[in-house]
Enzyme design. Structure first.
Site, PDB file in Angstrom:
ATOM      1  CB  ILE A 253      -9.857   9.378   6.063  1.00 43.86           C
ATOM      2  CG1 ILE A 253      -8.349  10.145   6.056  1.00 43.86           C
ATOM      3  CG2 ILE A 253     -10.903  10.083   5.948  1.00 43.86           C
ATOM      4  CD1 ILE A 253      -9.112  11.977   7.047  1.00 43.86           C
TER       5      ILE A 253
ATOM      6  CE1 TYR B  15      -4.021   2.334   0.768  1.00 39.53           C
ATOM      7  CE2 TYR B  15      -2.444   3.378   2.346  1.00 39.53           C
ATOM      8  CZ  TYR B  15      -3.454   3.050   1.617  1.00 39.53           C
ATOM      9  OH  TYR B  15      -4.509   4.553   1.569  1.00 39.53           O
TER      10      TYR B  15
HETATM   11  P1  NAP Z   1     -13.439   3.137   0.585  1.00 46.33           P
HETATM   12  O1  NAP Z   1     -14.419   3.689   2.268  1.00 46.33           O
HETATM   13  O2  NAP Z   1     -12.985   1.086   1.180  1.00 46.33           O
HETATM   14  O3  NAP Z   1     -13.583   3.485  -0.417  1.00 46.33           O
HETATM   15  C1  NAP Z   1     -13.270   2.975  -1.642  1.00 46.33           C
HETATM   16  C2  NAP Z   1     -13.364   3.536  -2.863  1.00 46.33           C
HETATM   17  O4  NAP Z   1     -13.021   2.564  -4.090  1.00 46.33           O
HETATM   18  C3  NAP Z   1     -15.332   2.717  -3.112  1.00 46.33           C
HETATM   19  O5  NAP Z   1     -15.981   3.960  -3.826  1.00 46.33           O
HETATM   20  C4  NAP Z   1     -14.591   1.502  -4.060  1.00 46.33           C
HETATM   21  O6  NAP Z   1     -15.801   1.085  -4.862  1.00 46.33           O
HETATM   22  C5  NAP Z   1     -13.703   1.805  -5.079  1.00 46.33           C
HETATM   23  N1  NAP Z   1     -12.516   0.754  -5.482  1.00 46.33           N
HETATM   24  C6  NAP Z   1     -12.085  -0.049  -4.561  1.00 46.33           C
HETATM   25  N2  NAP Z   1     -11.683  -0.315  -6.020  1.00 46.33           N
HETATM   26  C7  NAP Z   1     -11.984  -0.275  -7.046  1.00 46.33           C
HETATM   27  C8  NAP Z   1     -11.577  -0.282  -8.474  1.00 46.33           C
HETATM   28  N3  NAP Z   1     -10.646  -1.501  -8.278  1.00 46.33           N
HETATM   29  N4  NAP Z   1     -11.842   0.411  -9.386  1.00 46.33           N
HETATM   30  C9  NAP Z   1     -13.124   1.655  -8.904  1.00 46.33           C
HETATM   31  N5  NAP Z   1     -13.075   2.085  -7.938  1.00 46.33           N
HETATM   32  C10 NAP Z   1     -12.317   1.181  -6.958  1.00 46.33           C
HETATM   33  O7  NAP Z   1     -12.114   3.732   1.192  1.00 46.33           O
HETATM   34  P2  NAP Z   1     -11.761   5.572   1.713  1.00 46.33           P
HETATM   35  O8  NAP Z   1     -11.151   5.757   2.794  1.00 46.33           O
HETATM   36  O9  NAP Z   1     -12.766   6.199   0.641  1.00 46.33           O
HETATM   37  O10 NAP Z   1     -10.530   5.383   0.377  1.00 46.33           O
HETATM   38  C11 NAP Z   1     -10.954   6.728  -0.830  1.00 46.33           C
HETATM   39  C12 NAP Z   1      -9.051   6.661  -1.149  1.00 46.33           C
HETATM   40  O11 NAP Z   1      -8.692   7.463   0.198  1.00 46.33           O
HETATM   41  C13 NAP Z   1      -7.903   5.655  -1.307  1.00 46.33           C
HETATM   42  O12 NAP Z   1      -7.869   6.105  -2.891  1.00 46.33           O
HETATM   43  C14 NAP Z   1      -7.951   5.377   0.025  1.00 46.33           C
HETATM   44  O13 NAP Z   1      -6.479   4.300  -0.154  1.00 46.33           O
HETATM   45  C15 NAP Z   1      -7.077   7.081  -0.009  1.00 46.33           C
HETATM   46  N6  NAP Z   1      -7.022   6.805   1.761  1.00 46.33           N
HETATM   47  C16 NAP Z   1      -7.595   6.856   2.603  1.00 46.33           C
HETATM   48  C17 NAP Z   1      -7.138   6.938   3.891  1.00 46.33           C
HETATM   49  C18 NAP Z   1      -8.305   6.928   5.341  1.00 46.33           C
HETATM   50  O14 NAP Z   1      -7.795   6.737   6.202  1.00 46.33           O
HETATM   51  N7  NAP Z   1      -9.945   6.052   4.883  1.00 46.33           N
HETATM   52  C19 NAP Z   1      -6.151   7.183   4.650  1.00 46.33           C
HETATM   53  C20 NAP Z   1      -5.529   7.877   3.014  1.00 46.33           C
HETATM   54  C21 NAP Z   1      -5.826   7.815   1.918  1.00 46.33           C
HETATM   55  P3  NAP Z   1     -17.076  -0.177  -4.502  1.00 46.33           P
HETATM   56  O15 NAP Z   1     -16.816   0.606  -3.721  1.00 46.33           O
HETATM   57  O16 NAP Z   1     -17.968   0.111  -6.117  1.00 46.33           O
HETATM   58  O17 NAP Z   1     -15.712  -0.797  -5.211  1.00 46.33           O
END
Ligand code: NAP
Length: 244
Positions: free
Chosen positions: A185, A152
């Site tokens: 987050i 990651y």
């Molecule tokens: P999340 O709630 O798990 O949502 C992930 C999203 O990505 C979902 O809409 C999912 O779609 C989509 N996704 C996953 N694989 C995909 C693929 N192969 N093609 C298209 N869409 C795909 O995650 P989040 O926390 O909102 O994260 C959003 C971004 O922020 C990510 O890049 C993550 O690495 C980054 N981030 C998050 C955190 C945190 O603490 N939450 C911290 C740092 C960075 P489906 O639901 O339709 O499968």
């Protein structure tokens, strides 16, 4: 006409909130999802109630062919997009010694190649229009590295490098490329952690609280605003002081 933004991975979490925030601020939204179609469709209804012309498009961002097919659908529905938010991402915890070839390829495929694929397909219209903006969602772990998340961290560090290089390359075409590095987050991505692990993480954050999807959505909104038009190639940390 309202500008059109494509947000990848907008069915849940940060992407979903970003769609709502941008819709409230006059954007029409193309919602990309991978597996959660029902959630994506219900978000489109909510966006419509906010006055945004919105629609959803299924594609696995790790597949260039699927991203090209999504481009065709979006082009027919909306014409050119003016902004792309590369937000789709997956995470996974594993000791480095347990990371398999397949796990590595999937992580890099979605988190880094997904950014490459979507940028490659949607950027040419921006270059021709001599305007546009790409915002990539990386992570604090791409800046500092996380034990048990080597794949990651590597994918997210790659997104930072891609952002800086692409920003330099397309700046003469008046296209900006920036990167946001969220800290911890509150989304589904934290579901593998127990409540005591979350509390411990909170203790490590100087502001003593987790971030919300809204914290990231507001940063996206700012980066897309005219007031941010001189910002490109930058890495914006939104992490409550977790990494200073
Ligand atoms: P999340 O709630 O798990 O949502 C992930 C999203 O990505 C979902 O809409 C999912 O779609 C989509 N996704 C996953 N694989 C995909 C693929 N192969 N093609 C298209 N869409 C795909 O995650 P989040 O926390 O909102 O994260 C959003 C971004 O922020 C990510 O890049 C993550 O690495 C980054 N981030 C998050 C955190 C945190 O603490 N939450 C911290 C740092 C960075 P489906 O639901 O339709 O499968």
């Amino acid at each position: 006409m309202n500008p059109v933004v494509l947000i990848t991975g907008a069915s849940r979490g940060i992407g979903r909130q970003t769609a709502l925030t941008l819709a409230r601020n006059g954007y029409n939204v193309a919602v990309n999802f991978h597996s959660h179609e029902v959630r994506a469709k219900s978000l489109v209804r909510e966006l419509g109630e906010l006055g945004s012309d919105a629609d959803c498009f299924r594609a696995d961002v790790s597949s260039l062919n699927e991203v090209k097919a999504m481009y065709d659908q979006i082009h027919r529905r909306f014409g050119k997009i003016s902004a792309l938010v590369n937000n789709a991402g997956i995470s996974e915890q594993s000791l480095f010694t347990d990371i398999t070839d397949e796990m590595w390829d999937r992580m890099i495929g979605v988190n880094l190649k997904g950014v490459f694929n979507c940028s490659k397909v949607f950027l040419p219209d921006m270059i021709r229009a001599k305007s546009g903006s790409i915002i990539n969602i990386s992570s604090v772990w791409g800046q500092t590295g996380a034990a048990t998340e080597v794949h990651y961290s590597a994918s997210k560090a790659g997104v930072i490098g891609l952002t800086k290089a692409l920003a330099k390359e397309v700046a003469p075409c008046a296209v900006t490329v920036n990167c946001i590095c969220p800290g911890v987050i509150k989304t589904d991505m934290l579901s593998p952690f127990s409540s005591s692990e979350i509390d411990a993480l909170k203790e490590e954050v100087p502001l003593r609280k987790l971030g919300t999807p809204g914290d990231i959505a507001n940063t996206v909104l700012f980066l897309l605003s005219p007031g941010a038009s001189y910002i490109t190639g930058q890495v914006i940390s939104v992490n409550g002081g977790f990494l200073i």
